[in-house]
Design a protein around this motif. Structure first.
Motif, PDB file in Angstrom:
ATOM      1  N   PHE A 184       0.841  -1.190   0.000  1.00  0.00           N
ATOM      2  CA  PHE A 184       0.000   0.000   0.000  1.00  0.00           C
ATOM      3  C   PHE A 184       0.878   1.241   0.000  1.00  0.00           C
ATOM      4  CE2 PHE A 184      -3.019   3.131   1.403  1.00  0.00           C
ATOM      5  CZ  PHE A 184      -4.265   2.631   1.048  1.00  0.00           C
ATOM      6  N   MET A 185       0.564   2.179  -0.887  1.00  0.00           N
ATOM      7  CA  MET A 185       1.212   3.491  -0.893  1.00  0.00           C
ATOM      8  C   MET A 185       0.177   4.493  -0.391  1.00  0.00           C
ATOM      9  SD  MET A 185       2.697   5.672  -4.066  1.00  0.00           S
ATOM     10  CE  MET A 185       3.301   7.336  -3.845  1.00  0.00           C
ATOM     11  N   PHE A 186       0.452   5.113   0.735  1.00  0.00           N
ATOM     12  CA  PHE A 186      -0.476   6.048   1.356  1.00  0.00           C
ATOM     13  C   PHE A 186      -0.423   7.418   0.692  1.00  0.00           C
ATOM     14  CE2 PHE A 186       0.271   2.821   4.497  1.00  0.00           C
ATOM     15  CZ  PHE A 186      -0.967   2.634   5.081  1.00  0.00           C
ATOM     16  N   GLN A 187      -1.556   8.093   0.683  1.00  0.00           N
ATOM     17  CA  GLN A 187      -1.673   9.428   0.099  1.00  0.00           C
ATOM     18  C   GLN A 187      -0.691  10.401   0.749  1.00  0.00           C
ATOM     19  OE1 GLN A 187      -5.659  10.945   0.209  1.00  0.00           O
ATOM     20  NE2 GLN A 187      -5.126  12.824  -0.820  1.00  0.00           N
ATOM     21  N   ASP A 188      -0.530  10.305   2.053  1.00  0.00           N
ATOM     22  CA  ASP A 188       0.353  11.226   2.774  1.00  0.00           C
ATOM     23  C   ASP A 188       1.751  10.635   2.994  1.00  0.00           C
ATOM     24  OD1 ASP A 188      -0.092   9.312   4.714  1.00  0.00           O
ATOM     25  OD2 ASP A 188      -0.824  10.708   6.216  1.00  0.00           O
ATOM     26  N   SER A 189       2.084   9.605   2.268  1.00  0.00           N
ATOM     27  CA  SER A 189       3.361   8.891   2.314  1.00  0.00           C
ATOM     28  C   SER A 189       3.494   7.975   3.523  1.00  0.00           C
ATOM     29  CB  SER A 189       4.560   9.829   2.225  1.00  0.00           C
ATOM     30  OG  SER A 189       4.518  10.535   1.012  1.00  0.00           O
ATOM     31  N   ASP A 243      -2.831   5.121  -3.160  1.00  0.00           N
ATOM     32  CA  ASP A 243      -3.764   6.173  -2.793  1.00  0.00           C
ATOM     33  C   ASP A 243      -3.202   7.516  -3.270  1.00  0.00           C
ATOM     34  OD1 ASP A 243      -5.767   7.686  -1.716  1.00  0.00           O
ATOM     35  OD2 ASP A 243      -5.421   7.076   0.361  1.00  0.00           O
ATOM     36  N   GLU A 244      -3.782   8.054  -4.324  1.00  0.00           N
ATOM     37  CA  GLU A 244      -3.362   9.322  -4.921  1.00  0.00           C
ATOM     38  C   GLU A 244      -1.848   9.361  -5.154  1.00  0.00           C
ATOM     39  OE1 GLU A 244      -5.300  11.491  -6.180  1.00  0.00           O
ATOM     40  OE2 GLU A 244      -7.202  11.413  -5.115  1.00  0.00           O
ATOM     41  N   PRO A 245      -1.328   8.409  -5.938  1.00  0.00           N
ATOM     42  CA  PRO A 245       0.126   8.335  -6.126  1.00  0.00           C
ATOM     43  C   PRO A 245       0.738   9.546  -6.827  1.00  0.00           C
ATOM     44  CG  PRO A 245      -0.987   6.888  -7.657  1.00  0.00           C
ATOM     45  CD  PRO A 245      -2.029   7.388  -6.697  1.00  0.00           C
ATOM     46  N   SER A 246      -0.045  10.265  -7.619  1.00  0.00           N
ATOM     47  CA  SER A 246       0.526  11.393  -8.367  1.00  0.00           C
ATOM     48  C   SER A 246       0.320  12.740  -7.673  1.00  0.00           C
ATOM     49  CB  SER A 246      -0.061  11.439  -9.775  1.00  0.00           C
ATOM     50  OG  SER A 246      -1.456  11.619  -9.731  1.00  0.00           O
ATOM     51  N   GLU A 247      -0.294  12.726  -6.508  1.00  0.00           N
ATOM     52  CA  GLU A 247      -0.516  13.978  -5.787  1.00  0.00           C
ATOM     53  C   GLU A 247       0.805  14.509  -5.226  1.00  0.00           C
ATOM     54  OE1 GLU A 247      -2.654  14.946  -1.691  1.00  0.00           O
ATOM     55  OE2 GLU A 247      -4.046  14.295  -3.243  1.00  0.00           O
ATOM     56  N   SER A 248       1.036  15.792  -5.387  1.00  0.00           N
ATOM     57  CA  SER A 248       2.206  16.495  -4.839  1.00  0.00           C
ATOM     58  C   SER A 248       3.539  16.073  -5.457  1.00  0.00           C
ATOM     59  CB  SER A 248       2.284  16.331  -3.315  1.00  0.00           C
ATOM     60  OG  SER A 248       1.128  16.815  -2.703  1.00  0.00           O
ATOM     61  N   LYS A 252       7.744  15.247 -14.121  1.00  0.00           N
ATOM     62  CA  LYS A 252       8.808  14.272 -14.406  1.00  0.00           C
ATOM     63  C   LYS A 252       8.638  13.019 -13.530  1.00  0.00           C
ATOM     64  CE  LYS A 252      13.804  13.682 -14.242  1.00  0.00           C
ATOM     65  NZ  LYS A 252      15.057  14.187 -13.698  1.00  0.00           N
ATOM     66  N   THR A 253       8.376  13.238 -12.265  1.00  0.00           N
ATOM     67  CA  THR A 253       8.187  12.108 -11.343  1.00  0.00           C
ATOM     68  C   THR A 253       6.908  11.350 -11.683  1.00  0.00           C
ATOM     69  OG1 THR A 253       9.406  13.284  -9.610  1.00  0.00           O
ATOM     70  CG2 THR A 253       7.994  11.456  -8.909  1.00  0.00           C
ATOM     71  N   GLU A 254       5.865  12.072 -12.060  1.00  0.00           N
ATOM     72  CA  GLU A 254       4.621  11.409 -12.450  1.00  0.00           C
ATOM     73  C   GLU A 254       4.862  10.505 -13.662  1.00  0.00           C
ATOM     74  OE1 GLU A 254      -0.090  12.340 -13.214  1.00  0.00           O
ATOM     75  OE2 GLU A 254       1.336  13.988 -13.449  1.00  0.00           O
ATOM     76  N   ASP A 255       5.586  11.001 -14.651  1.00  0.00           N
ATOM     77  CA  ASP A 255       5.903  10.174 -15.823  1.00  0.00           C
ATOM     78  C   ASP A 255       6.746   8.965 -15.437  1.00  0.00           C
ATOM     79  OD1 ASP A 255       4.451  11.730 -17.623  1.00  0.00           O
ATOM     80  OD2 ASP A 255       6.187  12.979 -18.162  1.00  0.00           O
ATOM     81  N   LEU A 256       7.658   9.149 -14.492  1.00  0.00           N
ATOM     82  CA  LEU A 256       8.476   8.032 -14.010  1.00  0.00           C
ATOM     83  C   LEU A 256       7.595   6.983 -13.335  1.00  0.00           C
ATOM     84  CD1 LEU A 256      11.235   6.711 -13.392  1.00  0.00           C
ATOM     85  CD2 LEU A 256      11.282   8.097 -11.290  1.00  0.00           C
ATOM     86  N   PHE A 257       6.696   7.414 -12.441  1.00  0.00           N
ATOM     87  CA  PHE A 257       5.784   6.481 -11.767  1.00  0.00           C
ATOM     88  C   PHE A 257       4.932   5.728 -12.793  1.00  0.00           C
ATOM     89  CE2 PHE A 257       5.240   8.480  -7.231  1.00  0.00           C
ATOM     90  CZ  PHE A 257       6.608   8.426  -7.040  1.00  0.00           C
ATOM     91  N   ILE A 258       4.423   6.444 -13.778  1.00  0.00           N
ATOM     92  CA  ILE A 258       3.597   5.811 -14.814  1.00  0.00           C
ATOM     93  C   ILE A 258       4.406   4.765 -15.564  1.00  0.00           C
ATOM     94  CG2 ILE A 258       2.456   6.244 -17.046  1.00  0.00           C
ATOM     95  CD1 ILE A 258       1.518   8.966 -15.775  1.00  0.00           C
ATOM     96  N   SER A 259       5.642   5.080 -15.908  1.00  0.00           N
ATOM     97  CA  SER A 259       6.510   4.139 -16.611  1.00  0.00           C
ATOM     98  C   SER A 259       6.753   2.879 -15.771  1.00  0.00           C
ATOM     99  CB  SER A 259       7.836   4.818 -16.946  1.00  0.00           C
ATOM    100  OG  SER A 259       8.740   3.911 -17.510  1.00  0.00           O
ATOM    101  N   ILE A 260       7.034   3.083 -14.497  1.00  0.00           N
ATOM    102  CA  ILE A 260       7.258   1.940 -13.592  1.00  0.00           C
ATOM    103  C   ILE A 260       5.994   1.083 -13.494  1.00  0.00           C
ATOM    104  CG2 ILE A 260       7.661   1.294 -11.174  1.00  0.00           C
ATOM    105  CD1 ILE A 260       9.494   3.866 -11.041  1.00  0.00           C
ATOM    106  N   THR A 265      -1.238  -6.611 -10.333  1.00  0.00           N
ATOM    107  CA  THR A 265      -2.527  -5.949 -10.181  1.00  0.00           C
ATOM    108  C   THR A 265      -2.304  -4.592  -9.536  1.00  0.00           C
ATOM    109  OG1 THR A 265      -3.742  -8.021 -10.005  1.00  0.00           O
ATOM    110  CG2 THR A 265      -4.778  -6.084  -9.027  1.00  0.00           C
ATOM    111  N   ILE A 266      -2.896  -3.564 -10.138  1.00  0.00           N
ATOM    112  CA  ILE A 266      -2.782  -2.203  -9.641  1.00  0.00           C
ATOM    113  C   ILE A 266      -4.195  -1.701  -9.334  1.00  0.00           C
ATOM    114  CG2 ILE A 266      -1.917   0.133 -10.106  1.00  0.00           C
ATOM    115  CD1 ILE A 266       0.297  -1.987 -10.408  1.00  0.00           C
ATOM    116  N   ILE A 267      -4.422  -1.323  -8.084  1.00  0.00           N
ATOM    117  CA  ILE A 267      -5.701  -0.758  -7.663  1.00  0.00           C
ATOM    118  C   ILE A 267      -5.376   0.607  -7.075  1.00  0.00           C
ATOM    119  CG2 ILE A 267      -7.730  -1.034  -6.190  1.00  0.00           C
ATOM    120  CD1 ILE A 267      -7.075  -4.074  -6.158  1.00  0.00           C
ATOM    121  N   TYR A 268      -5.958   1.649  -7.667  1.00  0.00           N
ATOM    122  CA  TYR A 268      -5.564   2.971  -7.219  1.00  0.00           C
ATOM    123  C   TYR A 268      -6.721   3.951  -7.176  1.00  0.00           C
ATOM    124  CZ  TYR A 268      -5.385   4.306 -12.196  1.00  0.00           C
ATOM    125  OH  TYR A 268      -5.689   4.554 -13.509  1.00  0.00           O
ATOM    126  N   VAL A 269      -6.506   4.978  -6.373  1.00  0.00           N
ATOM    127  CA  VAL A 269      -7.397   6.119  -6.255  1.00  0.00           C
ATOM    128  C   VAL A 269      -6.655   7.289  -6.870  1.00  0.00           C
ATOM    129  CG1 VAL A 269      -8.348   7.776  -4.608  1.00  0.00           C
ATOM    130  CG2 VAL A 269      -8.545   5.340  -4.156  1.00  0.00           C
TER     131      VAL A 269
END
Length: 186
Positions: free
Chosen positions: A56-61, A137-142, A146-154, A164-168
Motif C-alpha cells: 500500500f502506498m499512502f496518500q500522505d506517504s 492512494d493518490e500516487p501522483s498527488e504532490s 517528471k516524477t509522475e511520468d516516471l511512476f507511470i513508466s514503472i 494488479t494495480i488498484i488505485y485512487v
C-alpha cells in the motif's frame, strides 16, 4: 492481473474504500476476501503472506518519522524476507531508490525531504518487496510532471509483468495513462 481505478469527489470515501480492499480497515458490514479467505478472518501467518503479496502506498506517504530513509525501506524487507542478508537488503534498497530517482542520502529522516521526495520513498517502499498487488492512494498527488511520468513508466512495467494495480486518483493524466479493467465511482 487487473488495473482498477476508484474515482470520486473529494471526501467521497475513495481512500477509505481502498483501505478496506487492502485490509487496513475492517468493514462494518460485508467482507473483503483474498483468494476466497476473508482478510479479517486470516490467522497471523495468512495475513503476513497477504501483506507480503500486496502493498500500500499512502496518500500522505506515511513514512516513519523516527526512522531514516534507509530504515523506512529496510523494515518491509526484514519483516517479509527475514533470511535476506544485510548485503542483499542494501542492494535492494539501492536498486529501488535508483528506480524512483531518489538521490539524497539514506541517513536523513523524512522531515528533511520535500513532499514529492517523500512520495518517491513511499512508492519505493510499496515496491521493495515486489508485490503482486499494489494499492495506491493518490500516487501522483504532490509530485512534479517528471516524477509522475516516471511512476507511470514503472507501473506500466509492472502491468506488463501481470501485477494488479488498484488505485485512487483524481489526476486525469495519470488515469488516462492506463487502460483500466474496472472503474468504480464513489
Amino acid at each position: 492481473m487487473e488495473r482498477v481505478v476508484i474515482l470520486g469527489c473529494p471526501g467521497s470515501g475513495k481512500s477509505t474504500a481502498l483501505k478496506l480492499l487492502a485490509g487496513l480497515f475492517p468493514p462494518t458490514s460485508g467482507s473483503v476476501s483474498f483468494e476466497d479467505i476473508n482478510i479479517h478472518s486470516m490467522n497471523q501467518k495468512q495475513i503476513l503472506s497477504f501483506r507480503k503479496r500486496a502493498s500500500f502506498m499512502f496518500q500522505d506517504s506515511a513514512l516513519w518519522a523516527n526512522q531514516d530513509i534507509y530504515h523506512n525501506l529496510e523494515l518491509p524487507l526484514q519483516l517479509h524476507f527475514p533470511k535476506l542478508g544485510v548485503k542483499e537488503r542494501k542492494e535492494r534498497i539501492k536498486k529501488i531508490t535508483e528506480l524512483v530517482d531518489y538521490n539524497k542520502p539514506l541517513i536523513i529522516r523524512p522531515a528533511a525531504l520535500s513532499i514529492g521526495e517523500q512520495k518517491k520513498i513511499s512508492f519505493a517502499r510499496a515496491l521493495i518487496c515486489e508485490p503482486e498487488i499494489l494499492f495506491l492512494d493518490e500516487p501522483s498527488e504532490s509530485i512534479d510532471d517528471k516524477t509522475e511520468d516516471l511512476f507511470i513508466s514503472i507501473l506500466k512495467n509492472l502491468i506488463a509483468e501481470n501485477k494488479t494495480i488498484i488505485y485512487v486518483s483524481h489526476d486525469n493524466y495519470f488515469i488516462n495513462s492506463f487502460l483500466c479493467d474496472k472503474i468504480y465511482f464513489e
